[in-house]
Motif scaffolding. Structure first.
Motif, PDB file in Angstrom:
ATOM      1  N   ALA A 295       0.788  -1.072   0.038  1.00 52.72           N
ATOM      2  CA  ALA A 295      -0.138  -0.016  -0.102  1.00 52.72           C
ATOM      3  C   ALA A 295       0.894   0.925   0.091  1.00 52.72           C
ATOM      4  N   LYS A 296       1.879   1.248   0.827  1.00 54.62           N
ATOM      5  CA  LYS A 296       2.940   2.600   0.700  1.00 54.62           C
ATOM      6  C   LYS A 296       3.530   2.658  -0.604  1.00 54.62           C
ATOM      7  N   PHE A 297       4.089   1.471  -1.155  1.00 55.20           N
ATOM      8  CA  PHE A 297       4.592   1.555  -2.522  1.00 55.20           C
ATOM      9  C   PHE A 297       3.655   2.042  -3.506  1.00 55.20           C
ATOM     10  N   GLU A 298       2.454   1.597  -3.463  1.00 57.93           N
ATOM     11  CA  GLU A 298       1.270   2.130  -4.228  1.00 57.93           C
ATOM     12  C   GLU A 298       1.206   3.633  -4.107  1.00 57.93           C
ATOM     13  N   SER A 299       1.143   4.194  -2.956  1.00 59.94           N
ATOM     14  CA  SER A 299       1.128   5.694  -2.444  1.00 59.94           C
ATOM     15  C   SER A 299       2.168   6.456  -3.206  1.00 59.94           C
ATOM     16  N   ASP A 300       3.565   5.713  -2.860  1.00 58.68           N
ATOM     17  CA  ASP A 300       4.406   6.594  -3.390  1.00 58.68           C
ATOM     18  C   ASP A 300       4.495   6.649  -4.926  1.00 58.68           C
ATOM     19  N   ALA A 301       4.044   5.550  -5.457  1.00 59.73           N
ATOM     20  CA  ALA A 301       4.016   5.250  -7.071  1.00 59.73           C
ATOM     21  C   ALA A 301       2.988   6.241  -7.620  1.00 59.73           C
ATOM     22  N   ALA A 302       1.914   6.666  -6.734  1.00 59.80           N
ATOM     23  CA  ALA A 302       1.153   7.512  -7.076  1.00 59.80           C
ATOM     24  C   ALA A 302       1.350   9.091  -7.170  1.00 59.80           C
ATOM     25  N   ALA A 303       2.101   9.110  -5.982  1.00 54.59           N
ATOM     26  CA  ALA A 303       2.715  10.432  -5.847  1.00 54.59           C
ATOM     27  C   ALA A 303       3.638  10.902  -6.837  1.00 54.59           C
ATOM     28  N   GLY A 304       4.280   9.932  -7.499  1.00 54.31           N
ATOM     29  CA  GLY A 304       5.255  10.246  -8.464  1.00 54.31           C
ATOM     30  C   GLY A 304       4.898  10.359  -9.765  1.00 54.31           C
ATOM     31  N   ALA A 305       3.646   9.806  -9.885  1.00 59.20           N
ATOM     32  CA  ALA A 305       3.019   9.939 -11.327  1.00 59.20           C
ATOM     33  C   ALA A 305       3.059  11.106 -12.003  1.00 59.20           C
ATOM     34  N   SER A 306       2.927  12.251 -11.364  1.00 50.70           N
ATOM     35  CA  SER A 306       2.638  13.422 -11.986  1.00 50.70           C
ATOM     36  C   SER A 306       4.012  14.426 -11.961  1.00 50.70           C
ATOM     37  N   VAL A 307       5.140  13.759 -11.779  1.00 47.01           N
ATOM     38  CA  VAL A 307       6.526  14.734 -11.713  1.00 47.01           C
ATOM     39  C   VAL A 307       6.638  15.151 -12.988  1.00 47.01           C
TER      40      VAL A 307
END
Length: 143
Positions: A103-115
């Motif tokens: 879940a944390k990995f997914e959250s961090d991936a979502a945060a990076g999706a708009s870099v």
């Protein structure tokens, strides 16, 4: 002739899906190979060995998010052994922690999706890959 090719292609995809569903070890290994390839590409961008590309960055984080959603379901009790798995027993002993790590990995991936730039990518990529290492420390057998 074209119709037959589509039917055969569809059957091939269906057989691949059935095989993957019946072999969770193979499916999770394949998923992690995709994560590894994305990580190599991301590391090259983060280090400056490859030019920053926002579309590639988004694809990397999408690969991560997709894997994070998929992986927790690929560890049924029947897949504790076999298939050259490196899954540690801790996965089944600590399902809550294992699922929380993804879940944390997914959250961090979502945060990076708009870099939109290299600095943003480096920060988000570092956070996501730090999760990979932490999860592997606890839930993977070192060979």
């Amino acid at each position: 002739m074209i119709r037959a090719a589509f039917v055969l292609a569809g059957l091939g995809l269906g057989l691949t899906a059935v095989t993957a569903q019946s072999n969770p070890i193979a499916e999770r290994q394949q998923t992690m190979k995709g994560v590894g390839a994305a990580t190599r590409e991301g590391a090259a961008m983060a280090k400056g060995d490859a030019a920053f590309d926002a579309a590639k960055a988004q694809a990397i984080f999408k690969t991560y998010a997709d894997a994070a959603r998929k992986m927790p379901g690929l560890f049924p009790d029947s897949s504790k052994t076999g298939g050259e798995t490196t899954a540690a027993a801790k996965i089944w002993e600590d399902q809550a922690g294992f699922k929380a790590a993804f879940a944390k990995f997914e959250s961090d991936a979502a945060a990076g999706a708009s870099v939109a730039n290299l600095d943003g990518f480096r920060g988000a990529f570092g956070a996501a890959t730090k999760n990979c290492g932490a999860c592997h420390e606890v839930y993977r057998i070192k060979k």
